[in-house]
Design a protein around this motif. Sequence first.
Motif: not given
Length: 707
Positions: A579-600
Motif C-alpha cells: 500500500a505504501a507504493n500505491a496512493s489509491d490504496v487506503h488502509l484503516f486498521f482498527d483492532e476493535k470490531p466495527l460499529t454500525n456508524a463505521q460500517l455506514g
Amino acid sequence: MTLQHPKRQEQQASVFPRISVILCTYNRQSLLLSVLRNLYQQTLPFSYFEVLIVDNSSTDMTAKEVQRLVHELQRKDAEARTSWRVFYLSEPRNGLAHARNLAITKASGEILVFLDDDVIVNNGFLKALLHTYDTTTAAAVSGRVELHWEGRRPYWVHDRILPDLGYFAPTEKRTRLTEETVPSNCCFSIRASVLHALDLYFMPCLNKRNRFPINLDIERICISLQQAGYEHWYEPEAIVYHRVPAERIQPSFFIGRAYWRGCAEILEEYVIPAYLQGRLLSFQLLLWEGLLSFLNWLLYAIFLHPLQTLSQPSTGERLHHAMTQAYLSGRYRQVFSLLWQPAALLESPSALFVQSSLEEGPPPELWETFSPRPIIHCGHRIPLWWLWHNRAPQKGEASRALLHIYRPGAFQLTYRQRLALRLRLHLALRFGIRLLTTDGGGWWQSASHRTAMPRKALEGFTLRHSHQIITFAGDAARLYQDPTLGQRTLCCPYPGTTGPQLLPSRALAHAELGLPEHSGFVYLCFAHYHTELELLYLLTAFIAARNSASTPLELLRPQVIIAGLPTDTNQPRQLLQLAANASDVHLFFDEKPLTNAQLGQYLSAADALVQPHQPIAAAGELALTWLALLHRRQVIVPALPRFQGTLPPQHCIFYLPESRASLIEALLSAARNAAQERVGICDETYSWQTYSALIQQLYQRYLFPAQ
C-alpha cells in the motif's frame, strides 16, 4: 339415535349443539351408564347438547354396553332417536388429560362441560348452566357439587376435608369466583373459544393416570383464565352429586390424597411454567424447595407430632396431622424425584437454543410463534441440569429435547472452555438429546493460523455429531468434503442481517475518510473477514486491473478501502509495503470490531464490496455482503457454495477464486457498471421468516415425532 364418531365438517352450522358434555371413563361401565341415563333425563332439549364419551382403553366391554343403552333409549323415545347425539371415542394413551384433549378436538358445542363418570347429574343441570352463560359474561362456569354417601359418613370426616371428596358449594347464590377459589374437578365448564384462544390444554403430568390419582389441571386452567381477564362464575342451581363409595371413607384414602397433592403441586409450580414460558428450570431453586419441604417434614415428625400426641387429639385432628405430614412428604419426595427423573416421562418437550451472544443470533421476535418456545442461552456453559433433566428415559431411546447450536465457530473460547463445551455436547448425545446446528460460515474457514484452527475444530466436531444441519448456502453437496454432512444438511436462504439503516452522504464519507477530492470508483473490503494473503490477492488484482491495457481503469480514478485488521495478524507488513507504493490504496486498521456508524461510513464511501477468498468450499460469510446489497452497492464475490445460489445473480458479480484473471475481470466489470441503476433488496424478500418456518418444522419433527 346412533352411536358414531363425531365429524364436525359433516355437520351444518344450523345443527351445532350449544353444549358438548365430555365424559371420560376407564373400566367403570355401570357408573358411566348411570350418568348417561341422567343426561337423557335433562330438561334441556336434546338438540341443545351432545355427549362425547372417551374410553381410555377399558377392558369391561364399556362400548358394547353403552351401545345397548343407546339403542334401548332410542326405541322408547322418538325425539331422542332424531335429536340426541351420543358419540363414542377411544383414546389408547392412558391418562385423563389425553382423553379430554381428544374430546376437545372433536367437540362441536360452543360450551364444553367436563364431568366425571361417577357423578349423579341433576335433571336441570344443563339448563341452569346454559342460563348462566346467557345471562352473564362468564368464560367458565362451575356447578355445585354435593356428596352422595354410599356408606355412613364417619364422625371424624370434618367439613374442611370434604373438598378432597369433590365437594364444592362456596355460596348459596350465583357469584363470580376469585383466583383463590378452586372448583371441583368433577364438574367444570368453559367456552371452547376461550380454551382455544388461550391455547389451553390438559397436561398429562397434572391429571389422573396410572399411579397418579389426583388432578390439578382444572385449578391451573382457572388461574390462567383469571390472569387473562376472563370471568369464572359459580352456579348453585347446576347441581351434580359426586359418589363417595365406602372404600374411600377410610383415613388411608385422605392421607394418600394429601401425599399426591403435594407431589402434584411441585409439578405445577416447577415443571409446567418452565416449559410453557420458555424459562430454564433452576436447579438451585428446586433443590432449595426440596430441602425446605424435607426440613418441614422432619420438624413435624420429630417435634410437633409427639407434642400433638401428648395433647390427646381427636380422631379428626389426628387425621389432619397425618395428612399434613403426608403432604410435606409428597412435596420433598417429588422434588428429589424431579432431580432424578427425565422430563420425557413428564411428556414436556424442551428446546435449548445456544448462541455466542445476544447480538449473534436471530431477533427475539422470531421465537414468539414457537411452541414450545425454546430457551435462549448465551455462552458455552450449557446447563448440566438441563441436559440431565431432559435425558431419554431408556438407554438407546431418543429424548423429547432438542439442543440447537447457532454458528459454533463464532464462539470465542479458551482451551478449557472448548473442552467444557465438547463435554456438554458429548453428554447431550449420550443422553439421547437431538443436536441441531446452524452453519452460517465465518472467517475461520479460510484461515489456517492458530486462532482459527480451534474454531474450525469445534465447528467440525459439532457438525459431525449433528442430527440435522441448516446452512446458508446454495449447494450442500459442494459445501462439505464429507458427503455424510451434505446428506444431513438443509439449505436455507440467508435470513438477513442487522446494520445501519441510513447512510451518510457520499461526499461527507469521502471527506471524513480523507479520500482524494476527485475520487472515482471505490472498492471496499472488510479486512476482519479475510487473511493477509487474501487481501494481498485483492490488491495485486486491483493494481493489475488499474494498469490493464484493454480497459483504462485509471481514467476512472479508482480507490481501494481496506477497513479493519486481517484475521491472522495485527501487523500486516506485506500489506503495508504494497500500500505504501500505491496512493489509491487506503488502509484503516482498527483492532476493535466495527460499529454500525463505521460500517455506514465505509459503505457510503464505496461503490462495490469485494470479498477476496481462496478456493476453499466452506469459505465465506454473508452478513456484510447482504448489508451491501441492501444499500444498493455492487458485490464482487467468489463462485463458492455460500455465495452462489444464495445471493441474487442479477445483483452480484461472481469470479473464480482460483483465477486471478477472473477477479481482475470482475473488478473491471464492476467499474463499467458504475452508472447502472441498482435496486436494493428489501428485508421482506429474504427475511428471518423462511428460517423460522424451517426451524419450526425441524422442532416439530424431533419434539413431536408421533404427530
